[in-house]
Design a protein around this motif. Structure first.
Motif, short mmCIF file in Angstrom:
data_model
loop_
_atom_site.label_atom_id
_atom_site.label_comp_id
_atom_site.label_asym_id
_atom_site.label_seq_id
_atom_site.Cartn_x
_atom_site.Cartn_y
_atom_site.Cartn_z
N LEU A 62 39.55 -13.21 -38.75
CA LEU A 62 39.28 -12.15 -39.73
C LEU A 62 40.58 -11.52 -40.22
CD1 LEU A 62 36.19 -10.36 -38.13
CD2 LEU A 62 36.21 -12.04 -39.99
N ALA A 63 41.54 -11.33 -39.31
CA ALA A 63 42.82 -10.73 -39.70
C ALA A 63 43.58 -11.64 -40.65
CB ALA A 63 43.66 -10.44 -38.46
N ALA A 64 43.46 -12.96 -40.43
CA ALA A 64 44.20 -13.91 -41.26
C ALA A 64 43.75 -13.88 -42.71
CB ALA A 64 44.04 -15.32 -40.70
N ARG A 65 42.54 -13.41 -42.97
CA ARG A 65 42.04 -13.36 -44.34
C ARG A 65 42.86 -12.41 -45.21
NH1 ARG A 65 35.80 -12.03 -43.63
NH2 ARG A 65 36.02 -11.74 -45.89
N TYR A 66 43.54 -11.45 -44.59
CA TYR A 66 44.32 -10.49 -45.35
C TYR A 66 45.71 -11.02 -45.71
CZ TYR A 66 40.88 -6.83 -44.61
OH TYR A 66 39.73 -6.08 -44.64
N GLY A 67 46.13 -12.09 -45.09
CA GLY A 67 47.40 -12.71 -45.44
C GLY A 67 48.62 -11.87 -45.15
N VAL A 68 48.55 -10.98 -44.17
CA VAL A 68 49.71 -10.15 -43.83
C VAL A 68 50.73 -10.99 -43.09
CG1 VAL A 68 50.50 -8.14 -42.52
CG2 VAL A 68 48.32 -8.06 -43.73
N ARG A 69 51.98 -10.91 -43.52
CA ARG A 69 53.05 -11.69 -42.90
C ARG A 69 54.22 -10.77 -42.57
NH1 ARG A 69 49.40 -14.39 -42.52
NH2 ARG A 69 49.03 -16.54 -43.22
N GLY A 70 55.15 -11.30 -41.81
CA GLY A 70 56.35 -10.54 -41.48
C GLY A 70 56.15 -9.63 -40.29
N GLN A 71 56.92 -8.54 -40.26
CA GLN A 71 56.91 -7.64 -39.12
C GLN A 71 55.56 -6.97 -38.93
OE1 GLN A 71 60.15 -4.92 -39.76
NE2 GLN A 71 61.72 -6.43 -39.23
N ALA A 72 54.81 -6.77 -40.01
CA ALA A 72 53.53 -6.07 -39.91
C ALA A 72 52.42 -6.96 -39.36
CB ALA A 72 53.12 -5.52 -41.28
N GLU A 73 52.66 -8.27 -39.29
CA GLU A 73 51.59 -9.19 -38.89
C GLU A 73 51.09 -8.90 -37.48
OE1 GLU A 73 50.70 -14.02 -38.71
OE2 GLU A 73 52.72 -13.27 -39.11
N GLU A 74 52.00 -8.68 -36.53
CA GLU A 74 51.59 -8.43 -35.15
C GLU A 74 50.82 -7.13 -35.03
OE1 GLU A 74 50.87 -9.19 -31.29
OE2 GLU A 74 51.81 -10.55 -32.75
N ASP A 75 51.27 -6.09 -35.72
CA ASP A 75 50.55 -4.81 -35.70
C ASP A 75 49.16 -4.97 -36.31
OD1 ASP A 75 52.71 -3.57 -34.54
OD2 ASP A 75 53.53 -2.86 -36.44
N PHE A 76 49.08 -5.76 -37.36
CA PHE A 76 47.79 -5.97 -38.01
C PHE A 76 46.84 -6.71 -37.09
CE2 PHE A 76 45.12 -7.81 -41.49
CZ PHE A 76 44.78 -6.61 -42.08
N LEU A 77 47.38 -7.67 -36.35
CA LEU A 77 46.56 -8.41 -35.39
C LEU A 77 46.07 -7.50 -34.28
CD1 LEU A 77 45.48 -11.23 -34.79
CD2 LEU A 77 47.57 -11.71 -33.53
N GLN A 78 46.92 -6.58 -33.86
CA GLN A 78 46.51 -5.63 -32.84
C GLN A 78 45.35 -4.76 -33.34
OE1 GLN A 78 47.54 -5.54 -29.66
NE2 GLN A 78 48.76 -7.36 -30.17
N ALA A 79 45.36 -4.43 -34.62
CA ALA A 79 44.26 -3.65 -35.19
C ALA A 79 42.95 -4.44 -35.10
CB ALA A 79 44.57 -3.28 -36.64
N ALA A 80 43.03 -5.75 -35.33
CA ALA A 80 41.83 -6.59 -35.22
C ALA A 80 41.32 -6.60 -33.78
CB ALA A 80 42.14 -8.02 -35.68
N TYR A 81 42.24 -6.66 -32.82
CA TYR A 81 41.83 -6.65 -31.42
C TYR A 81 41.21 -5.31 -31.03
CZ TYR A 81 44.55 -10.95 -30.83
OH TYR A 81 45.04 -12.23 -30.93
#
Length: 270
Positions: A62-81
């Protein structure tokens, strides 16, 4: 020819197309048992970890659908978790809802909240922020239906907004990250200069060109005497006293003539 459909994560298949029906069934049984146990029970804690671990790939999907890359990617993944953990903790097996039907909007809600509040590089109005999330879903749905990228007008229909609002949302999607001016640009020989060295700057001489081209036709309308006064004052740098001696008039007359000439030029130039 019909296109082969991609594996649907969450329906027994993982992102690589492997059948995980048995593992998902076991996870759902663990989830049901977990909620039958009292908080603080050691078995409950172990079951909770097992269920969360099983569905972490789905949260990543689900997180990958947003296409966030770079430094924010890990934080975004944590939000999904975080959304997944909330779904596991708040799911009620007696309510009659499938777990993924409950977990999906919970995870997406957490992602949208994080996306809305923390990933903008500049200030963006709240409605435009919300529309970018809706735009992503609408684009995915229409692309699958039309087998091509939808137009702005086509996107405006399901979103219920004007095409101009869709255009604003599309433009805003590029405001989550700004390029650093210190990042070197790559050229064919492998070298490069910082982007800041390649940016143009205002040329102070441009305004002089504009002023000259504006005045050129206006000066042509002056009488010979008026042109001579302008030439002596502004091109030769002569004082009003010097001009008055050259023309054989008083300094007061020169001052009055200059005021009249400049007044006409300003009126026509404006």
């Amino acid at each position: 020819m019909e296109r082969a459909s991609a594996p649907r994560i969450g329906r027994g298949l993982d992102r690589n197309g492997r059948d995980r029906t048995d593992q998902r069934a076991a996870a759902l049984r663990s989830l049901d048992r977990m909620h039958r146990l009292v908080p603080g029970d050691a078995e409950r804690a172990a079951l909770r970890v097992a269920v969360i671990t099983e569905y972490m790939p789905y949260a990543r999907h689900l997180a990958a659908r947003y296409g966030v890359r770079g430094q924010a990617e890990e934080d975004f993944l944590q939000a999904a978790y975080i959304g997944l953990v909330k779904a596991v903790d708040h799911f009620d097996p007696d309510f009659g809802t499938a777990f993924l039907a409950f977990a999906t909007p919970t995870i997406l809600g957490e992602l949208k909240r994080y996306f809305r509040d923390t990933t903008w590089a500049v200030h963006v109005p709240r409605r435009v922020q919300e529309l970018t999330g809706e735009l992503r879903d609408a684009t995915e749905t229409l692309s699958q239906r039309l087998h091509r990228a939808p137009t702005v007008r086509e996107l405006a229909v399901p979103l219920g907004v004007d095409p101009a609002a869709v255009a604003d949302a599309i433009e805003a999607t590029g405001l989550h990250a700004l390029a650093s001016l210190d990042v070197p640009t790559v050229v064919e020989d492998g070298g490069g200069s910082p982007l800041s060295d390649l940016l143009g700057a205002d040329d102070r001489g441009i305004q002089n060109v504009i002023d000259r081209e504006t005045l050129r036709p206006l000066l042509a309308t002056l009488s010979e005497r008026e042109k001579k006064i302008v030439l002596m004052r502004f091109f030769r740098g002569m004082t009003q006293t010097e001009i008055s001696k050259e023309l054989g008039v008083s300094q007061m007359q020169v001052s009055r003539l200059l005021a009249q000439i400049l007044g006409r030029l300003r009126a026509h130039a404006g």
